[in-house]
Write a protein that holds these residues in place. Structure first.
Motif, PDB file in Angstrom:
ATOM      1  N   MET A 140     -42.405   6.112  30.373  1.00 57.18           N
ATOM      2  CA  MET A 140     -43.114   5.641  31.565  1.00 57.18           C
ATOM      3  C   MET A 140     -42.710   4.202  31.813  1.00 57.18           C
ATOM      4  O   MET A 140     -42.386   3.465  30.882  1.00 57.18           O
ATOM      5  CB  MET A 140     -44.606   5.773  31.369  1.00 57.18           C
ATOM      6  CG  MET A 140     -45.052   7.208  31.109  1.00 57.18           C
ATOM      7  SD  MET A 140     -46.788   7.352  30.745  1.00 57.18           S
ATOM      8  CE  MET A 140     -47.427   7.343  32.397  1.00 57.18           C
ATOM      9  N   VAL A 141     -42.719   3.814  33.058  1.00 52.83           N
ATOM     10  CA  VAL A 141     -42.291   2.469  33.446  1.00 52.83           C
ATOM     11  C   VAL A 141     -43.284   1.896  34.440  1.00 52.83           C
ATOM     12  O   VAL A 141     -43.786   2.611  35.304  1.00 52.83           O
ATOM     13  CB  VAL A 141     -40.883   2.519  34.105  1.00 52.83           C
ATOM     14  CG1 VAL A 141     -40.470   1.157  34.603  1.00 52.83           C
ATOM     15  CG2 VAL A 141     -39.862   3.082  33.155  1.00 52.83           C
ATOM     16  N   ILE A 142     -43.552   0.623  34.313  1.00 58.16           N
ATOM     17  CA  ILE A 142     -44.249  -0.119  35.361  1.00 58.16           C
ATOM     18  C   ILE A 142     -43.335  -1.286  35.715  1.00 58.16           C
ATOM     19  O   ILE A 142     -42.775  -1.946  34.838  1.00 58.16           O
ATOM     20  CB  ILE A 142     -45.649  -0.588  34.923  1.00 58.16           C
ATOM     21  CG1 ILE A 142     -46.395  -1.231  36.095  1.00 58.16           C
ATOM     22  CG2 ILE A 142     -45.576  -1.515  33.729  1.00 58.16           C
ATOM     23  CD1 ILE A 142     -47.871  -1.503  35.811  1.00 58.16           C
ATOM     24  N   ARG A 143     -43.140  -1.491  36.982  1.00 59.85           N
ATOM     25  CA  ARG A 143     -42.266  -2.577  37.437  1.00 59.85           C
ATOM     26  C   ARG A 143     -43.085  -3.581  38.242  1.00 59.85           C
ATOM     27  O   ARG A 143     -43.950  -3.197  39.008  1.00 59.85           O
ATOM     28  CB  ARG A 143     -41.125  -2.041  38.300  1.00 59.85           C
ATOM     29  CG  ARG A 143     -40.174  -1.161  37.523  1.00 59.85           C
ATOM     30  CD  ARG A 143     -38.960  -0.807  38.369  1.00 59.85           C
ATOM     31  NE  ARG A 143     -38.128   0.165  37.711  1.00 59.85           N
ATOM     32  CZ  ARG A 143     -37.095  -0.138  36.945  1.00 59.85           C
ATOM     33  NH1 ARG A 143     -36.782  -1.383  36.726  1.00 59.85           N
ATOM     34  NH2 ARG A 143     -36.381   0.820  36.390  1.00 59.85           N
ATOM     35  N   ARG A 144     -42.746  -4.812  38.041  1.00 63.19           N
ATOM     36  CA  ARG A 144     -43.385  -5.876  38.809  1.00 63.19           C
ATOM     37  C   ARG A 144     -42.863  -5.833  40.245  1.00 63.19           C
ATOM     38  O   ARG A 144     -41.665  -5.704  40.466  1.00 63.19           O
ATOM     39  CB  ARG A 144     -43.071  -7.216  38.174  1.00 63.19           C
ATOM     40  CG  ARG A 144     -43.788  -8.354  38.807  1.00 63.19           C
ATOM     41  CD  ARG A 144     -43.526  -9.609  38.047  1.00 63.19           C
ATOM     42  NE  ARG A 144     -44.213 -10.713  38.675  1.00 63.19           N
ATOM     43  CZ  ARG A 144     -44.228 -11.918  38.194  1.00 63.19           C
ATOM     44  NH1 ARG A 144     -43.578 -12.195  37.069  1.00 63.19           N
ATOM     45  NH2 ARG A 144     -44.868 -12.869  38.811  1.00 63.19           N
ATOM     46  N   THR A 145     -43.749  -5.905  41.208  1.00 67.74           N
ATOM     47  CA  THR A 145     -43.332  -5.859  42.608  1.00 67.74           C
ATOM     48  C   THR A 145     -42.834  -7.205  43.073  1.00 67.74           C
ATOM     49  O   THR A 145     -43.131  -8.225  42.523  1.00 67.74           O
ATOM     50  CB  THR A 145     -44.486  -5.404  43.516  1.00 67.74           C
ATOM     51  OG1 THR A 145     -45.587  -6.282  43.332  1.00 67.74           O
ATOM     52  CG2 THR A 145     -44.866  -3.991  43.199  1.00 67.74           C
TER      53      THR A 145
END
Length: 145
Positions: A140-145
């Motif tokens: 899973m990945v979360i990316r900074r906007t």
């Protein structure tokens, strides 16, 4: 490994070659920051392995060995930025650098090596052929906007 191939850790003198390979890897802004490359190869526990053909860097992979508390405090490996120059793909160079990184992780007594691959790249079969599996984990990945 291809017969005319050598694999070794990259050094500061390999900066231009590495930045060229990063260009084949990314869909985003070009990787044209020599200082960033030098920071990565100087980071403790991090090695970028390069495959060379005729003195030219044709593939590379980054291995991060990270300290750990579980699994008897054995480290784990994180593979990132696997790339083979588009003119040298399907010749064994990617496998050569990936194998070098995995071997280095096992030599450091890592208990596992992880990587993620983009769904658009179509490289899942390649990683499975080297021995990676997605059977028991989900990335899973979360990316900074």
């Amino acid at each position: 490994m291809p017969s005319a191939c050598s694999v070794r850790p990259l050094i500061p003198a390999d900066c231009d070659a590495a930045l060229t390979l990063y260009t084949d890897l990314t869909f985003g802004p070009p990787a044209d920051n020599p200082a960033a490359f030098l920071r990565v190869i100087a980071h403790p526990g991090t090695t970028i392995f390069g495959a060379f053909s005729g003195g030219t860097a044709v593939a590379m992979v980054t291995l991060h060995l990270l300290p750990n508390v579980t699994w008897n405090a054995r480290p784990y490996g994180l593979i990132e930025n696997v790339v083979t120059h588009h003119q040298h793909q399907r010749r064994g160079y990617g496998r050569a650098v990936l194998t070098a990184a995995i071997d280095a992780a096992w030599a450091a007594d890592a208990y596992k090596v992880m990587l993620m691959t983009g769904q658009k790249r179509g490289a899942k079969g390649f990683y499975e052929s080297v021995g990676f599996s997605s059977e028991d984990k989900h990335a899973m990945v979360i990316r900074r906007t």
